[in-house]
Design a protein around this motif. Structure first.
Motif, PDB file in Angstrom:
ATOM      1  N   GLY A   1     -28.552  58.298   5.130  1.00  0.00           N
ATOM      2  CA  GLY A   1     -29.524  58.842   6.063  1.00  0.00           C
ATOM      3  C   GLY A   1     -30.912  58.363   5.705  1.00  0.00           C
ATOM      4  O   GLY A   1     -31.124  57.718   4.670  1.00  0.00           O
ATOM      5  N   TYR A   2     -31.858  58.699   6.558  1.00  0.00           N
ATOM      6  CA  TYR A   2     -33.243  58.314   6.287  1.00  0.00           C
ATOM      7  C   TYR A   2     -33.885  59.277   5.303  1.00  0.00           C
ATOM      8  O   TYR A   2     -33.729  60.495   5.404  1.00  0.00           O
ATOM      9  N   LEU A   3     -34.575  58.712   4.325  1.00  0.00           N
ATOM     10  CA  LEU A   3     -35.410  59.465   3.396  1.00  0.00           C
ATOM     11  C   LEU A   3     -36.750  58.753   3.310  1.00  0.00           C
ATOM     12  O   LEU A   3     -36.838  57.538   3.526  1.00  0.00           O
ATOM     13  N   LEU A   4     -37.772  59.498   2.968  1.00  0.00           N
ATOM     14  CA  LEU A   4     -39.075  58.920   2.678  1.00  0.00           C
ATOM     15  C   LEU A   4     -39.179  58.806   1.161  1.00  0.00           C
ATOM     16  O   LEU A   4     -38.874  59.750   0.435  1.00  0.00           O
ATOM     17  N   ARG A   5     -39.606  57.644   0.674  1.00  0.00           N
ATOM     18  CA  ARG A   5     -39.703  57.396  -0.764  1.00  0.00           C
ATOM     19  C   ARG A   5     -41.158  57.205  -1.142  1.00  0.00           C
ATOM     20  O   ARG A   5     -41.927  56.547  -0.444  1.00  0.00           O
ATOM     21  N   LYS A   6     -41.521  57.768  -2.289  1.00  0.00           N
ATOM     22  CA  LYS A   6     -42.877  57.614  -2.808  1.00  0.00           C
ATOM     23  C   LYS A   6     -42.779  57.400  -4.304  1.00  0.00           C
ATOM     24  O   LYS A   6     -42.060  58.110  -5.002  1.00  0.00           O
ATOM     25  N   PHE A   7     -43.485  56.413  -4.801  1.00  0.00           N
ATOM     26  CA  PHE A   7     -43.585  56.210  -6.239  1.00  0.00           C
ATOM     27  C   PHE A   7     -44.678  57.130  -6.782  1.00  0.00           C
ATOM     28  O   PHE A   7     -45.591  57.510  -6.058  1.00  0.00           O
ATOM     29  N   LYS A   8     -44.579  57.467  -8.064  1.00  0.00           N
ATOM     30  CA  LYS A   8     -45.561  58.372  -8.658  1.00  0.00           C
ATOM     31  C   LYS A   8     -46.989  57.868  -8.460  1.00  0.00           C
ATOM     32  O   LYS A   8     -47.897  58.638  -8.187  1.00  0.00           O
ATOM     33  N   SER A   9     -47.184  56.575  -8.571  1.00  0.00           N
ATOM     34  CA  SER A   9     -48.534  56.006  -8.521  1.00  0.00           C
ATOM     35  C   SER A   9     -49.004  55.632  -7.113  1.00  0.00           C
ATOM     36  O   SER A   9     -50.126  55.187  -6.945  1.00  0.00           O
ATOM     37  N   SER A  10     -48.166  55.832  -6.099  1.00  0.00           N
ATOM     38  CA  SER A  10     -48.572  55.439  -4.737  1.00  0.00           C
ATOM     39  C   SER A  10     -49.027  56.642  -3.934  1.00  0.00           C
ATOM     40  O   SER A  10     -48.732  57.788  -4.273  1.00  0.00           O
ATOM     41  N   ASN A  11     -49.744  56.378  -2.866  1.00  0.00           N
ATOM     42  CA  ASN A  11     -50.244  57.454  -2.010  1.00  0.00           C
ATOM     43  C   ASN A  11     -49.352  57.710  -0.806  1.00  0.00           C
ATOM     44  O   ASN A  11     -49.225  58.830  -0.358  1.00  0.00           O
ATOM     45  N   GLY A  12     -48.759  56.660  -0.251  1.00  0.00           N
ATOM     46  CA  GLY A  12     -48.008  56.799   0.990  1.00  0.00           C
ATOM     47  C   GLY A  12     -46.513  56.936   0.782  1.00  0.00           C
ATOM     48  O   GLY A  12     -45.985  56.719  -0.308  1.00  0.00           O
ATOM     49  N   TRP A  13     -45.839  57.317   1.859  1.00  0.00           N
ATOM     50  CA  TRP A  13     -44.391  57.459   1.877  1.00  0.00           C
ATOM     51  C   TRP A  13     -43.799  56.322   2.688  1.00  0.00           C
ATOM     52  O   TRP A  13     -44.319  55.978   3.740  1.00  0.00           O
ATOM     53  N   GLN A  14     -42.714  55.746   2.211  1.00  0.00           N
ATOM     54  CA  GLN A  14     -42.023  54.650   2.898  1.00  0.00           C
ATOM     55  C   GLN A  14     -40.690  55.175   3.427  1.00  0.00           C
ATOM     56  O   GLN A  14     -39.874  55.706   2.673  1.00  0.00           O
ATOM     57  N   LYS A  15     -40.476  55.010   4.738  1.00  0.00           N
ATOM     58  CA  LYS A  15     -39.230  55.471   5.346  1.00  0.00           C
ATOM     59  C   LYS A  15     -38.151  54.415   5.152  1.00  0.00           C
ATOM     60  O   LYS A  15     -38.329  53.255   5.521  1.00  0.00           O
ATOM     61  N   LEU A  16     -37.023  54.832   4.543  1.00  0.00           N
ATOM     62  CA  LEU A  16     -35.924  53.914   4.250  1.00  0.00           C
ATOM     63  C   LEU A  16     -34.595  54.566   4.599  1.00  0.00           C
ATOM     64  O   LEU A  16     -34.439  55.781   4.487  1.00  0.00           O
ATOM     65  N   TRP A  17     -33.639  53.745   4.997  1.00  0.00           N
ATOM     66  CA  TRP A  17     -32.260  54.190   5.142  1.00  0.00           C
ATOM     67  C   TRP A  17     -31.665  54.138   3.737  1.00  0.00           C
ATOM     68  O   TRP A  17     -31.705  53.111   3.065  1.00  0.00           O
ATOM     69  N   VAL A  18     -31.139  55.267   3.267  1.00  0.00           N
ATOM     70  CA  VAL A  18     -30.656  55.371   1.898  1.00  0.00           C
ATOM     71  C   VAL A  18     -29.160  55.671   1.910  1.00  0.00           C
ATOM     72  O   VAL A  18     -28.701  56.571   2.609  1.00  0.00           O
ATOM     73  N   VAL A  19     -28.416  54.899   1.134  1.00  0.00           N
ATOM     74  CA  VAL A  19     -26.987  55.125   0.945  1.00  0.00           C
ATOM     75  C   VAL A  19     -26.790  55.552  -0.502  1.00  0.00           C
ATOM     76  O   VAL A  19     -27.215  54.860  -1.426  1.00  0.00           O
TER      77      VAL A  19
END
Length: 124
Positions: free
Chosen positions: A25-43
């Motif tokens: 499904g789709y999740l938003l991913r964010k690294f500790k050091s980043s400001n924004g969220w990246q929408k990705l299809w995650v398996v």
């Protein structure tokens, strides 16, 4: 199954369960050091997260083996994450935040981590 790189193991039964189970499904991913969220299809399968730009992609952009990772709900004060449906994966200095679009999706990923990978350090 042994992960030599992380000096950790997973029970054979948990490994077999993880190979038979797949969650996507789709999740938003964010690294500790980043400001924004990246929408990705995650398996999520085989004790690993695979990241795709869309569900139509044939090959992942990246993967994240989960052996050795701790799963947390973020601390709003320390992590400065004030969003719903967020979980945090931590291994040493590697910190990733994932945000689901619904309570249902959040629970599927969070609970699946508990059920499929009992050797993982799960903190609620």
């Amino acid at each position: 199954h042994v992960c030599w790189h992380r000096s950790t193991t997973i029970a054979a039964a948990a490994h077999h369960r993880s190979m038979r189970s797949t969650l996507s499904g789709y999740l938003l991913r964010k690294f500790k050091s980043s400001n924004g969220w990246q929408k990705l299809w995650v398996v999520f399968t085989g004790a690993c997260l695979y990241f795709f730009k869309t569900f139509q992609d044939d090959f992942p952009l990246a993967s994240l083996p989960l052996l050795g990772y701790a799963v947390h709900k973020p601390d709003p004060e320390n992590d400065q994450i004030n969003k719903d449906y967020v979980f945090k994966l931590v291994f040493k200095n590697h910190v990733y935040f994932f945000r689901a679009e619904s309570q249902y999706t959040f629970e599927r990923y969070f609970i699946s981590s508990k059920m499929l990978h009992p050797k993982m350090n799960i903190i609620e």
